[in-house]
Design a protein around this motif. Structure first.
Motif, short mmCIF file in Angstrom:
data_model
loop_
_atom_site.label_atom_id
_atom_site.label_comp_id
_atom_site.label_asym_id
_atom_site.label_seq_id
_atom_site.Cartn_x
_atom_site.Cartn_y
_atom_site.Cartn_z
N ARG A 27 35.26 49.47 42.58
CA ARG A 27 34.30 48.43 42.97
C ARG A 27 34.96 47.40 43.89
O ARG A 27 36.16 47.17 43.81
CB ARG A 27 33.77 47.67 41.75
CG ARG A 27 33.31 48.50 40.58
CD ARG A 27 32.08 49.30 40.77
NE ARG A 27 30.87 48.51 40.82
CZ ARG A 27 29.73 49.01 41.23
NH1 ARG A 27 29.63 50.24 41.62
NH2 ARG A 27 28.65 48.27 41.26
N ALA A 29 34.08 43.31 44.92
CA ALA A 29 33.23 42.15 44.65
C ALA A 29 33.40 41.14 45.78
O ALA A 29 34.47 40.99 46.35
CB ALA A 29 33.61 41.52 43.32
N THR A 40 28.13 36.65 42.22
CA THR A 40 29.07 37.57 42.84
C THR A 40 28.33 38.86 43.15
O THR A 40 27.58 39.36 42.30
CB THR A 40 30.24 37.88 41.88
OG1 THR A 40 30.92 36.66 41.59
CG2 THR A 40 31.21 38.86 42.49
N THR A 42 28.61 42.83 43.86
CA THR A 42 29.55 43.90 43.59
C THR A 42 29.01 45.20 44.18
O THR A 42 27.83 45.52 44.02
CB THR A 42 29.76 44.06 42.07
OG1 THR A 42 30.17 42.79 41.54
CG2 THR A 42 30.83 45.08 41.77
#
Length: 63
Positions: A27, A29, A40, A42
Motif C-alpha cells: 500500500r 498512503a 489519509t 491509501t
C-alpha cells in the motif's frame, strides 16, 4: 504506516504546502502535510506506481 516523507520538491519556502507519502510493500498512503491528523488516502502499491509513471509522462510543469 509511520514512515511519512515529503516530496524532494518541497523547499524551505513551500515545505508546509505539500503532500506526504508513506509506503509498505502492498500500500501507499498520501496525506496533507498541513493536516497530518486528518484524512489519509491509501492506494494499492501498483496503482500508485502507475499514477506516478503517468505524472512523469505529462509534459506540463507541475509547479
Amino acid at each position: 504506516m509511520d514512515n511519512w516523507r515529503k516530496s524532494s520538491y518541497s523547499g524551505p519556502d513551500d515545505g508546509n504546502a505539500c503532500v506526504e507519502i508513506a509506503d509498505s510493500p502492498t500500500r501507499t498512503a498520501v496525506r496533507d502535510s498541513k493536516a497530518p491528523g486528518r484524512a489519509t488516502l491509501t492506494f494499492p502499491a501498483p496503482a500508485f506506481t502507475t499514477f506516478l509513471e503517468a505524472l512523469k509522462q505529462d509534459p506540463r510543469p507541475c509547479c
